[in-house]
Write a protein that holds these residues in place. Structure first.
Motif, short mmCIF file in Angstrom:
data_model
loop_
_atom_site.label_atom_id
_atom_site.label_comp_id
_atom_site.label_asym_id
_atom_site.label_seq_id
_atom_site.Cartn_x
_atom_site.Cartn_y
_atom_site.Cartn_z
N VAL A 11 0.84 -1.21 0.00
CA VAL A 11 0.00 0.00 0.00
C VAL A 11 0.87 1.25 0.00
N LYS A 12 1.91 1.26 0.81
CA LYS A 12 2.79 2.43 0.91
C LYS A 12 3.49 2.74 -0.41
N SER A 13 3.66 1.73 -1.25
CA SER A 13 4.37 1.93 -2.52
C SER A 13 3.48 2.49 -3.62
N ARG A 14 2.15 2.50 -3.40
CA ARG A 14 1.21 2.93 -4.44
C ARG A 14 0.91 4.42 -4.29
N LYS A 15 1.80 5.24 -4.82
CA LYS A 15 1.74 6.69 -4.61
C LYS A 15 0.53 7.35 -5.24
N TYR A 16 0.17 6.97 -6.47
CA TYR A 16 -0.89 7.65 -7.19
C TYR A 16 -2.17 6.82 -7.31
N ASP A 17 -2.26 5.72 -6.57
CA ASP A 17 -3.42 4.84 -6.67
C ASP A 17 -4.40 5.09 -5.52
N ARG A 18 -5.56 4.46 -5.68
CA ARG A 18 -6.50 4.38 -4.56
C ARG A 18 -6.56 2.92 -4.12
N VAL A 19 -6.60 2.71 -2.82
CA VAL A 19 -6.60 1.35 -2.29
C VAL A 19 -7.71 1.23 -1.25
N GLY A 20 -8.36 0.07 -1.22
CA GLY A 20 -9.37 -0.22 -0.22
C GLY A 20 -9.15 -1.62 0.33
N VAL A 21 -9.88 -1.97 1.40
CA VAL A 21 -9.69 -3.27 2.06
C VAL A 21 -11.04 -3.92 2.34
N VAL A 22 -11.15 -5.21 1.97
CA VAL A 22 -12.29 -6.05 2.32
C VAL A 22 -11.77 -7.18 3.18
N LEU A 23 -12.40 -7.41 4.32
CA LEU A 23 -12.05 -8.55 5.18
C LEU A 23 -13.17 -9.57 5.11
N PHE A 24 -12.80 -10.83 5.15
CA PHE A 24 -13.84 -11.86 5.06
C PHE A 24 -13.45 -13.11 5.82
N SER A 25 -14.48 -13.78 6.31
CA SER A 25 -14.38 -15.16 6.80
C SER A 25 -15.74 -15.78 6.48
N GLY A 26 -16.68 -15.83 7.47
CA GLY A 26 -18.01 -16.35 7.18
C GLY A 26 -18.81 -15.44 6.27
N PHE A 27 -18.56 -14.15 6.31
CA PHE A 27 -19.12 -13.19 5.36
C PHE A 27 -18.08 -12.09 5.16
N ALA A 28 -18.34 -11.22 4.21
CA ALA A 28 -17.36 -10.18 3.86
C ALA A 28 -17.91 -8.80 4.18
N PHE A 29 -17.02 -7.90 4.53
CA PHE A 29 -17.42 -6.50 4.74
C PHE A 29 -16.26 -5.58 4.35
N THR A 30 -16.59 -4.36 4.03
CA THR A 30 -15.57 -3.38 3.64
C THR A 30 -14.96 -2.76 4.89
N GLN A 31 -13.69 -3.02 5.10
CA GLN A 31 -12.95 -2.43 6.21
C GLN A 31 -12.53 -1.00 5.88
N CYS A 32 -12.23 -0.76 4.60
CA CYS A 32 -11.81 0.57 4.15
C CYS A 32 -12.21 0.76 2.69
#
Length: 333
Positions: A124-145
Motif C-alpha cells: 500500500v505504501k508503494s502505491r503513490k498515485y493509486d486508490r486502495v481499499g480493504v475487504v475482510l472476510f471469513s463467514g461473510f465479507a465486509f468493507t474495512q476501508c
C-alpha cells in the motif's frame, strides 16, 4: 523560496551605490574647507559621547531603507512548488481472509494473517498515485476501508484486522469478490484490481466464487488470487485440557487451488501459491510491478505577494530613523 516579479528594478542598486559614493566624496570635500587647527592636543582629553559613537546608525538605516525600497519595487513573492497529477493510477481492493485457519504458523515468525498484513502494508505504501481499499472476510465479507488515496488510513485499518473479528467463521470467497467488485464498479481508473489472499476453500456465502469472478470480469476487474499455506501442513496453537496451550501440526486445510486459478483466469489475472513469508513478499512485489501505472504530471509554482510585509518593515525603519534624527541625535545634526 522568494521570487521577484520585476527583477529589473535591481538595476537601481548600482545607481544607489554610485549616488552614495558621490555623497561621500562631496562630504569629504566639505570637510577639507573647514577651519584647521594648528594643534589638536587640546582635544585629546575629550572623550566621544555614546551618541557620537552610534551616530552612524542613522546613515546605515537610510541605506537599508533605500535597499528595501528597491526590493519592494521588484515585487517580492513567495513561491510554493506543487505537482498536479493528470491521470489517475489504479484502483485496488485487497480482500484478506481473517478466518481461524489464518492462525497457522507456517509464515515464520508470525501466523499467516500477520505476515499478509505486514506485506500488504508495504504494498500500500508503494502505491503513490493509486486508490486502495480493504475487504475482510471469513463467514461473510465486509468493507474495512473504501477506496481512498489516504494510504495512512488504509495501513492503519489493515493493522486492525484480527483473526475471528467476524462473528461467523468460514471462508466466503465469493462474497469477498462481490463486495470488492461493488467498490470498484463505478471506478473510472484504467486499471481495476482485486488482490485476494486466502488459505481455504469457499464453504459459506450466498454466491459461489466462479459466478463472482464472472461478475468481476464484466466490470473489467482483474483478480490476483494468492493461496497461502504450506502443502506439508502447518503448526497451530491448540488448547490441551491437560497441558494447556501447545503447538500441533495439522495437514493443509483444503486450499482450493483449482477454483482460485479459475478465478484468476476468468478475469485475466493470475494465481500464486505462497508457502512462506519470502514467497508471499515476492508475489506482492510482482503484482506491484505488473500493475504499475504511468502517471504524467504538471509541476507549477503558486505565488503569494509579500511586498506589503516589506512596506511594513520600511515604515518601521523610517519611524526608528525619525526617532534617532529628531530626538536622540537632534543636537548632532
Amino acid at each position: 523560496m522568494i521570487y521577484f516579479k520585476s527583477p529589473l528594478f535591481f538595476l537601481l542598486i548600482p545607481l544607489l551605490i554610485l549616488f552614495i559614493i558621490y555623497l561621500k566624496i562631496k562630504k569629504n570635500k566639505a570637510k577639507s574647507s573647514l577651519i584647521n587647527f594648528s594643534q589638536y592636543i587640546i582635544f585629546n582629553g575629550i572623550k566621544k559621547s555614546a551618541k557620537i559613537k552610534f551616530y552612524n546608525i542613522v546613515n546605515i538605516l537610510n541605506y537599508i531603507i533605500l535597499l528595501l525600497f528597491v526590493v519592494t519595487l521588484a515585487g517580492p513573492q513567495i513561491g510554493n512548488k506543487t505537482e498536479d497529477v493528470l491521470n489517475q493510477g489504479a484502483d485496488i481492493m485487497i480482500a484478506l481472509d481473517v478466518s481461524s485457519s489464518m492462525e497457522a504458523l507456517d509464515f515464520k515468525p508470525v501466523n499467516r494473517l500477520e505476515a499478509a498484513k505486514k506485506i500488504a502494508v508495504n504494498f500500500v505504501k508503494s502505491r503513490k498515485y493509486d486508490r486502495v481499499g480493504v475487504v475482510l472476510f471469513s463467514g461473510f465479507a465486509f468493507t474495512q476501508c473504501p477506496l481512498t488515496n489516504d494510504m495512512e488510513t488504509v495501513t492503519r485499518l489493515l493493522g486492525h484486522a484480527t483473526i475471528n473479528m467476524i462473528a461467523v467463521d468460514g471462508t466466503a470467497i465469493g462474497s469477498a469478490i462481490v463486495t470488492a467488485s461493488n467498490r470498484l464498479k463505478d471506478s473510472q481508473a484504467k486499471s481495476k484490481v482485486i488482490i485476494l489472499i486466502t488459505d481455504g476453500t469457499n464453504n459459506i456465502g450466498e454466491i459461489d466464487p466462479i459466478t463472482a469472478a464472472k461478475i468481476a470480469q464484466k466490470l473489467n476487474i482483474k483478480i490476483y488470487a494468492i493461496g497461502a499455506g504450506n502443502p506439508d501442513g502447518a503448526y497451530y496453537q491448540v488448547m490441551d485440557p491437560n497441558e494447556g496451550m501447545k503447538l500441533v501440526k495439522l495437514q493443509e486445510q483444503d486450499l482450493d487451488e483449482t477454483t482460485l486459478t479459475q478465478i484468476a483466469e476468468i478475469t485475466q489475472g493470475q494465481y500464486f501459491r505462497a508457502n512462506n513469508t519470502t514467497i508471499l513478499k515476492n508475489i506482492i512485489s510482482k503484482i506491484d510491478k505488473t500493475e504499475s501505472t504511468k502517471t504524467s504530471s504538471i509541476k507549477f509554482t503558486s505565488y503569494s505577494e509579500i511586498f506589503d510585509k516589506f512596506i511594513l518593515i520600511i515604515f518601521i525603519l523610517m519611524l526608528i530613523n525619525i526617532f534617532f534624527e529628531n530626538i536622540l541625535f537632534r543636537k548632532l545634526i
